[in-house]
Design a protein around this motif. Structure first.
Motif, PDB file in Angstrom:
ATOM      1  N   MET A  69     -17.384  12.105   0.042  1.00  0.00           N
ATOM      2  CA  MET A  69     -16.743  10.948   0.580  1.00  0.00           C
ATOM      3  C   MET A  69     -15.258  10.900   0.546  1.00  0.00           C
ATOM      4  O   MET A  69     -14.494  10.893   1.513  1.00  0.00           O
ATOM      5  N   ALA A  70     -14.526  11.554  -0.996  1.00  0.00           N
ATOM      6  CA  ALA A  70     -13.261  11.739  -0.678  1.00  0.00           C
ATOM      7  C   ALA A  70     -12.730  13.251  -0.241  1.00  0.00           C
ATOM      8  O   ALA A  70     -11.684  13.305   0.578  1.00  0.00           O
ATOM      9  N   ILE A  71     -14.002  14.242   0.308  1.00  0.00           N
ATOM     10  CA  ILE A  71     -13.189  15.417   0.472  1.00  0.00           C
ATOM     11  C   ILE A  71     -13.264  15.088   2.010  1.00  0.00           C
ATOM     12  O   ILE A  71     -12.453  15.723   2.841  1.00  0.00           O
ATOM     13  N   ILE A  72     -14.355  14.170   2.699  1.00  0.00           N
ATOM     14  CA  ILE A  72     -14.360  13.698   4.209  1.00  0.00           C
ATOM     15  C   ILE A  72     -12.950  12.967   4.383  1.00  0.00           C
ATOM     16  O   ILE A  72     -12.735  12.932   5.296  1.00  0.00           O
ATOM     17  N   GLY A  73     -12.716  12.078   3.131  1.00  0.00           N
ATOM     18  CA  GLY A  73     -11.946  11.554   3.656  1.00  0.00           C
ATOM     19  C   GLY A  73     -10.273  11.960   3.797  1.00  0.00           C
ATOM     20  O   GLY A  73      -9.597  11.774   4.365  1.00  0.00           O
ATOM     21  N   ILE A  74     -10.278  13.371   3.275  1.00  0.00           N
ATOM     22  CA  ILE A  74      -9.304  14.121   3.703  1.00  0.00           C
ATOM     23  C   ILE A  74      -8.953  14.032   5.188  1.00  0.00           C
ATOM     24  O   ILE A  74      -7.553  14.349   5.749  1.00  0.00           O
ATOM     25  N   PHE A  75      -9.946  14.433   5.675  1.00  0.00           N
ATOM     26  CA  PHE A  75      -9.928  14.766   6.727  1.00  0.00           C
ATOM     27  C   PHE A  75      -9.540  13.420   7.999  1.00  0.00           C
ATOM     28  O   PHE A  75      -9.182  13.935   9.150  1.00  0.00           O
ATOM     29  N   CYS A  76     -10.367  12.201   7.677  1.00  0.00           N
ATOM     30  CA  CYS A  76     -10.483  10.978   8.971  1.00  0.00           C
ATOM     31  C   CYS A  76     -11.032   9.833   8.166  1.00  0.00           C
ATOM     32  O   CYS A  76     -12.128  10.759   6.816  1.00  0.00           O
ATOM     33  N   PHE A  77     -10.806   8.964   8.652  1.00  0.00           N
ATOM     34  CA  PHE A  77     -10.642   8.093   7.806  1.00  0.00           C
ATOM     35  C   PHE A  77     -10.529   7.865   6.688  1.00  0.00           C
ATOM     36  O   PHE A  77     -11.136   6.785   5.569  1.00  0.00           O
ATOM     37  N   GLY A  78      -9.854   8.477   6.110  1.00  0.00           N
ATOM     38  CA  GLY A  78      -9.255   8.692   4.622  1.00  0.00           C
ATOM     39  C   GLY A  78      -8.525   6.797   3.642  1.00  0.00           C
ATOM     40  O   GLY A  78      -8.751   6.799   2.903  1.00  0.00           O
ATOM     41  N   PHE A  79      -7.816   6.152   4.669  1.00  0.00           N
ATOM     42  CA  PHE A  79      -7.625   4.659   4.511  1.00  0.00           C
ATOM     43  C   PHE A  79      -9.320   3.891   4.363  1.00  0.00           C
ATOM     44  O   PHE A  79      -9.309   2.691   3.417  1.00  0.00           O
ATOM     45  N   ILE A  80      -9.999   4.233   4.600  1.00  0.00           N
ATOM     46  CA  ILE A  80     -11.460   3.506   4.213  1.00  0.00           C
ATOM     47  C   ILE A  80     -12.586   5.174   2.981  1.00  0.00           C
ATOM     48  O   ILE A  80     -12.695   4.147   1.955  1.00  0.00           O
ATOM     49  N   LEU A  81     -12.305   5.548   3.409  1.00  0.00           N
ATOM     50  CA  LEU A  81     -13.214   6.503   2.256  1.00  0.00           C
ATOM     51  C   LEU A  81     -12.138   6.309   1.082  1.00  0.00           C
ATOM     52  O   LEU A  81     -13.622   7.055   0.070  1.00  0.00           O
ATOM     53  N   GLY A 106     -17.503  15.542 -13.921  1.00  0.00           N
ATOM     54  CA  GLY A 106     -16.243  16.453 -13.591  1.00  0.00           C
ATOM     55  C   GLY A 106     -16.573  16.407 -11.933  1.00  0.00           C
ATOM     56  O   GLY A 106     -15.010  16.103 -11.023  1.00  0.00           O
ATOM     57  N   LYS A 107     -17.737  16.203 -11.163  1.00  0.00           N
ATOM     58  CA  LYS A 107     -17.408  15.583  -9.646  1.00  0.00           C
ATOM     59  C   LYS A 107     -16.675  14.329  -9.902  1.00  0.00           C
ATOM     60  O   LYS A 107     -15.933  13.628  -8.988  1.00  0.00           O
ATOM     61  N   ALA A 108     -16.521  13.205 -10.396  1.00  0.00           N
ATOM     62  CA  ALA A 108     -16.764  11.880 -10.613  1.00  0.00           C
ATOM     63  C   ALA A 108     -14.678  11.841 -10.950  1.00  0.00           C
ATOM     64  O   ALA A 108     -14.383  11.582 -10.024  1.00  0.00           O
ATOM     65  N   THR A 109     -14.177  12.087 -11.708  1.00  0.00           N
ATOM     66  CA  THR A 109     -13.301  12.693 -11.389  1.00  0.00           C
ATOM     67  C   THR A 109     -11.964  12.944 -10.400  1.00  0.00           C
ATOM     68  O   THR A 109     -11.113  13.221  -9.726  1.00  0.00           O
ATOM     69  N   ALA A 110     -13.213  14.104  -9.837  1.00  0.00           N
ATOM     70  CA  ALA A 110     -12.677  14.660  -9.231  1.00  0.00           C
ATOM     71  C   ALA A 110     -12.523  13.810  -7.652  1.00  0.00           C
ATOM     72  O   ALA A 110     -11.313  13.846  -6.850  1.00  0.00           O
ATOM     73  N   ALA A 111     -13.417  12.687  -7.150  1.00  0.00           N
ATOM     74  CA  ALA A 111     -13.417  12.252  -6.624  1.00  0.00           C
ATOM     75  C   ALA A 111     -12.062  10.744  -6.714  1.00  0.00           C
ATOM     76  O   ALA A 111     -12.001  10.306  -5.670  1.00  0.00           O
ATOM     77  N   GLN A 112     -11.937  10.932  -7.721  1.00  0.00           N
ATOM     78  CA  GLN A 112     -11.286   9.280  -7.968  1.00  0.00           C
ATOM     79  C   GLN A 112      -9.607  10.506  -7.554  1.00  0.00           C
ATOM     80  O   GLN A 112      -8.795   9.353  -7.016  1.00  0.00           O
ATOM     81  N   VAL A 113      -9.259  11.639  -8.334  1.00  0.00           N
ATOM     82  CA  VAL A 113      -8.041  12.239  -8.150  1.00  0.00           C
ATOM     83  C   VAL A 113      -8.094  12.626  -6.668  1.00  0.00           C
ATOM     84  O   VAL A 113      -6.828  11.736  -5.917  1.00  0.00           O
ATOM     85  N   ILE A 114      -9.282  13.419  -5.745  1.00  0.00           N
ATOM     86  CA  ILE A 114      -8.472  13.360  -4.183  1.00  0.00           C
ATOM     87  C   ILE A 114      -8.194  11.105  -3.869  1.00  0.00           C
ATOM     88  O   ILE A 114      -7.865  11.470  -2.379  1.00  0.00           O
ATOM     89  N   GLY A 115      -9.305  10.789  -3.894  1.00  0.00           N
ATOM     90  CA  GLY A 115      -9.181   9.502  -3.637  1.00  0.00           C
ATOM     91  C   GLY A 115      -7.875   9.302  -3.524  1.00  0.00           C
ATOM     92  O   GLY A 115      -7.378   8.215  -2.623  1.00  0.00           O
ATOM     93  N   CYS A 116      -7.263   9.001  -4.980  1.00  0.00           N
ATOM     94  CA  CYS A 116      -5.821   8.504  -5.359  1.00  0.00           C
ATOM     95  C   CYS A 116      -5.152   9.187  -4.291  1.00  0.00           C
ATOM     96  O   CYS A 116      -3.820   8.812  -4.060  1.00  0.00           O
ATOM     97  N   ILE A 117      -4.741  10.319  -3.528  1.00  0.00           N
ATOM     98  CA  ILE A 117      -3.931  11.310  -3.342  1.00  0.00           C
ATOM     99  C   ILE A 117      -4.196  10.296  -1.397  1.00  0.00           C
ATOM    100  O   ILE A 117      -3.422  10.418  -1.049  1.00  0.00           O
ATOM    101  N   ILE A 118      -5.345  10.558  -1.314  1.00  0.00           N
ATOM    102  CA  ILE A 118      -5.404  10.253  -0.144  1.00  0.00           C
ATOM    103  C   ILE A 118      -4.673   8.831   0.414  1.00  0.00           C
ATOM    104  O   ILE A 118      -3.938   8.694   0.918  1.00  0.00           O
TER     105      ILE A 118
END
Length: 133
Positions: A69-81, A106-118
């Protein structure tokens, strides 16, 4: 042939692991085979008993889903995903804390970091639109 470590000393044998020539002082015998200092670690590790009682790890599904979800959120619907990815990753970490057999921290941490950046990027873009930049 001379020893790799002591060029002035003739070699007695070759290391079973790397096949380099070494003198008697540089080789150690393990289970009838001669190893150099570097390769003896490999030989000792291969002789270690296997613990059959050790439980296998179970991948945490939510951690993987959060990262996707975090990776997809980089490209579209980031404010939701982005927020959803952060929530799922936090929930996955709690599950992993409760059950140590689960993997995917590690996946969970990466998702949190990417989600915060988004979220941060979305806030910046909203502020730039509001400011008229």
């Amino acid at each position: 042939m001379n020893c790799v470590n002591h060029p002035e000393t003739p070699s007695d044998a070759r290391c079973t692991g790397c096949q380099e020539p070494f003198c008697q002082d540089c080789l150690v015998e393990i289970n009838g085979e001669k190893y150099c200092g570097s390769c003896k670690v490999m030989a000792v590790d291969s002789q270690a008993p296997v613990n059959l009682d050790q439980e296998e790890t179970i991948p945490n599904k939510q951690a993987g889903e959060a990262l996707i979800m975090a990776i997809i959120g980089i490209f579209c619907f980031g404010f939701i995903l982005g927020p959803i990815a952060i929530y799922k990753a936090s929930k996955a970490k709690k599950e992993m804390d409760e059950d140590p057999r689960q993997s995917g921290r590690g996946k969970a941490t990466a998702a949190q970091v990417i989600g915060c950046i988004i979220i941060l990027l979305n806030v910046i873009s909203i502020l730039s639109v509001v400011a008229g930049v």
